[in-house]
Design a protein around this motif. Structure first.
Motif, short mmCIF file in Angstrom:
data_model
loop_
_atom_site.label_atom_id
_atom_site.label_comp_id
_atom_site.label_asym_id
_atom_site.label_seq_id
_atom_site.Cartn_x
_atom_site.Cartn_y
_atom_site.Cartn_z
N TYR A 1 -5.49 -7.53 -1.40
CA TYR A 1 -5.23 -6.77 -2.64
C TYR A 1 -3.98 -7.58 -3.27
N THR A 2 -3.13 -6.99 -2.65
CA THR A 2 -1.79 -7.81 -2.67
C THR A 2 -1.75 -9.22 -3.92
N GLY A 3 -2.06 -9.62 -2.92
CA GLY A 3 -2.04 -11.60 -3.48
C GLY A 3 -3.12 -11.44 -4.65
N LEU A 4 -4.39 -11.12 -4.32
CA LEU A 4 -5.21 -11.59 -6.06
C LEU A 4 -4.84 -10.46 -7.56
N THR A 5 -4.02 -9.10 -6.91
CA THR A 5 -3.53 -8.25 -8.11
C THR A 5 -2.42 -9.77 -8.70
N PHE A 6 -2.06 -9.77 -7.77
CA PHE A 6 -0.57 -10.96 -7.90
C PHE A 6 -0.76 -11.56 -9.15
N ALA A 7 -1.64 -12.41 -8.82
CA ALA A 7 -2.95 -13.73 -9.37
C ALA A 7 -3.18 -12.97 -10.87
N TYR A 8 -3.49 -12.03 -11.05
CA TYR A 8 -4.17 -11.48 -11.95
C TYR A 8 -3.19 -10.85 -13.16
N VAL A 9 -2.16 -10.71 -12.43
CA VAL A 9 -0.88 -10.12 -13.42
C VAL A 9 -0.31 -11.58 -13.67
N ALA A 10 -0.29 -12.39 -13.33
CA ALA A 10 0.79 -14.10 -14.29
C ALA A 10 -1.06 -14.79 -14.64
N PHE A 11 -1.79 -14.07 -14.46
CA PHE A 11 -3.21 -14.53 -15.40
C PHE A 11 -3.25 -14.53 -17.08
N SER A 12 -2.72 -12.59 -16.20
CA SER A 12 -2.76 -11.75 -17.75
C SER A 12 -1.57 -12.12 -18.37
N LEU A 13 -0.32 -12.11 -18.20
CA LEU A 13 0.66 -12.07 -18.96
C LEU A 13 0.62 -12.78 -20.11
N PRO A 14 0.25 -13.69 -20.26
CA PRO A 14 0.16 -14.19 -21.77
C PRO A 14 -0.01 -13.97 -22.78
N ILE A 15 -1.28 -13.44 -22.60
CA ILE A 15 -2.53 -12.26 -23.27
C ILE A 15 -0.85 -11.59 -24.09
N VAL A 16 -0.35 -10.57 -22.81
CA VAL A 16 -0.06 -9.12 -23.03
C VAL A 16 0.92 -9.76 -24.03
N ILE A 17 1.54 -10.82 -22.78
CA ILE A 17 2.84 -10.68 -24.21
C ILE A 17 3.05 -10.95 -25.63
N TRP A 18 1.54 -11.91 -25.90
CA TRP A 18 1.13 -12.03 -27.22
C TRP A 18 0.83 -11.52 -28.13
N LEU A 19 -0.10 -10.35 -27.75
CA LEU A 19 -0.63 -8.77 -28.37
C LEU A 19 0.30 -8.09 -28.84
N MET A 20 1.09 -8.18 -27.74
CA MET A 20 2.45 -6.73 -27.63
C MET A 20 3.92 -7.43 -28.83
N ARG A 21 4.10 -8.81 -28.22
CA ARG A 21 4.66 -8.99 -28.94
C ARG A 21 4.38 -9.03 -31.18
N ASP A 22 3.27 -9.27 -31.57
CA ASP A 22 3.38 -8.86 -32.68
C ASP A 22 3.15 -7.83 -33.32
N VAL B 1 -10.19 -9.50 -16.33
CA VAL B 1 -9.29 -9.65 -15.35
C VAL B 1 -11.14 -9.16 -14.62
N TRP B 2 -11.64 -8.14 -14.69
CA TRP B 2 -13.06 -7.68 -14.67
C TRP B 2 -14.00 -9.00 -14.66
N ASN B 3 -14.21 -9.78 -15.62
CA ASN B 3 -14.98 -10.89 -15.91
C ASN B 3 -14.55 -12.15 -15.12
N GLU B 4 -12.92 -12.26 -14.33
CA GLU B 4 -12.87 -13.05 -14.36
C GLU B 4 -13.24 -13.92 -12.63
N PHE B 5 -13.55 -14.96 -12.42
CA PHE B 5 -14.15 -15.32 -11.11
C PHE B 5 -14.10 -16.45 -10.80
N LEU B 6 -13.04 -17.52 -10.85
CA LEU B 6 -12.77 -18.50 -10.57
C LEU B 6 -11.69 -17.85 -9.12
N PHE B 7 -10.63 -17.11 -9.61
CA PHE B 7 -9.86 -17.18 -8.79
C PHE B 7 -10.13 -15.55 -7.70
#
Length: 342
Positions: A206-227, A274-280
């Motif tokens: 759980y920890t490994g996959l969650t950390f990977a998805y957090v890092a994978f999602s941060l650019p989108i979150v920062i981009w949206l919330m900054r505006d 995150v729900w639809n992500e396959f490769l990670f």
């Protein structure tokens, strides 16, 4: 302008176009739904469209899926739900803090400090691995710590070269999504494997996959919330500063409640990714924490792709996102999310 505002023939043409687009959009979902109720002969026998008219529906694919004959459905669904919610909440929370800092504070990063970080990180890893004889994980950890310390220390010195501002930092975050995901997934797998040799198991956890998805999602979150943060009135925060309110209380007590619509929208968009992500999930899990996209991809046999089983599993994976899309569109139509996304 809506269809109701039109007059005469234009209204009927617009309505016909909307209905045509609706049929075009919903037909794939309808096709997946009816395929999940077909028998193997009904699928390979040619296209059929209407249950009880073109074919006799059966629950074979659903019974096999729910009974576990096609994989651990319940465990996979629970794993997807837990990991998706956890990663989305953490990414939205951490990314919101980063986005707020990039909007309200001025950062200056020396380009030379970034170059020092890269050179020391790579050089330190190669030194520890091939000269000092350390393992990959130990070399990586020590090289990262040394590079980070030198980069922070050098940034406080008067170094030549250009300065990178807030816009450059935001561009760097967003540019992370430009890399092919296979590069990050394979690198994470190698790093997790080496960390496992040190006693920190991260593969299929759980920890490994969650950390990977957090890092994978941060650019989108920062981009949206900054505006969104940039659109909030700064006068409210300045008034709180006059009353000597700490910065952390301004953020948690004033900014976050004001930005609740943006947080909801960003959370839902992140959860969808995150729900639809396959490769990670394919690289970093093996059995216990596999997610629904892996279950869908595994619905085949020696005879080839069994589309009736794939359709049943895909429909289960699609339904939560369809519900979330409906909720998000309802909120946007009611005006709760106006200005949340530019």
């Amino acid at each position: 302008m809506s269809v109701r505002d039109l007059k005469g023939p234009g209204r009927w043409w617009a309505l016909a176009g909307c209905l045509l687009w609706l049929a075009f959009t919903f037909f794939p979902l309808y096709w997946v739904a009816i395929t999940s109720f077909k028998s193997p002969l009904g699928v390979v026998g040619g296209p059929t469209y209407i249950p009880f008219v073109d074919f006799d529906p059966t629950l074979t694919a659903w019974s096999e899926l729910l009974s576990g004959a096609r994989g651990q459905f319940y465990n996979t669904f629970i794993a997807s739900t837990i990991i998706g919610l956890s990663a989305s909440v953490l990414a939205t929370f951490i990314g919101s803090m980063a986005a707020y800092a990039l909007v309200r504070f001025t950062f200056e990063v020396k380009l030379l400090s970034g170059i020092i970080f890269v050179v020391v990180a790579f050089g330190g890893y190669l030194l520890g691995r091939h000269v000092l004889g350390y393992g990959q994980a130990i070399s990586l950890i020590f090289a990262f710590i040394a590079a980070l310390a030198l980069a922070i220390g050098s940034s406080r010195m008067k170094l030549p070269g250009p300065l990178l501002g807030n816009d450059d930092i935001v561009f760097w975050f967003v540019s992370q999504r430009m890399f092919p995901p296979i590069v990050a997934a394979f690198a994470l797998f190698l790093m997790y494997t080496e960390m496992g040799k040190l006693g920190f198991k991260l593969v299929d956890t759980y920890t490994g996959l969650t950390f990977a998805y957090v890092a994978f999602s941060l650019p989108i979150v920062i981009w949206l919330m900054r505006d969104f943060f940039a659109a909030l009135p700064v006068e409210v925060e300045e008034a709180a500063m006059v009353d000597n309110v700490p910065s952390w209380r301004i953020f948690f007590g004033i900014v976050l409640p004001m930005s609740k619509p943006g947080l909801i929208a960003t959370f839902m968009i992140t959860l969808a990714f995150v729900w639809n992500e396959f490769l990670f999930a394919l690289f970093l899990t093996s059995s216990k924490w596999q997610t629904l996209p892996i279950l869908v991809a595994g619905q085949n046999s020696q005879r080839g792709d069994e589309w009736w089983s794939i359709s049943a599993a895909a429909l289960v994976a699609i339904i939560p996102m369809v519900v979330m899309a409906g909720i998000l569109s309802r909120l946007m139509r009611s005006g709760l999310l106006l200005g949340a996304i530019k």
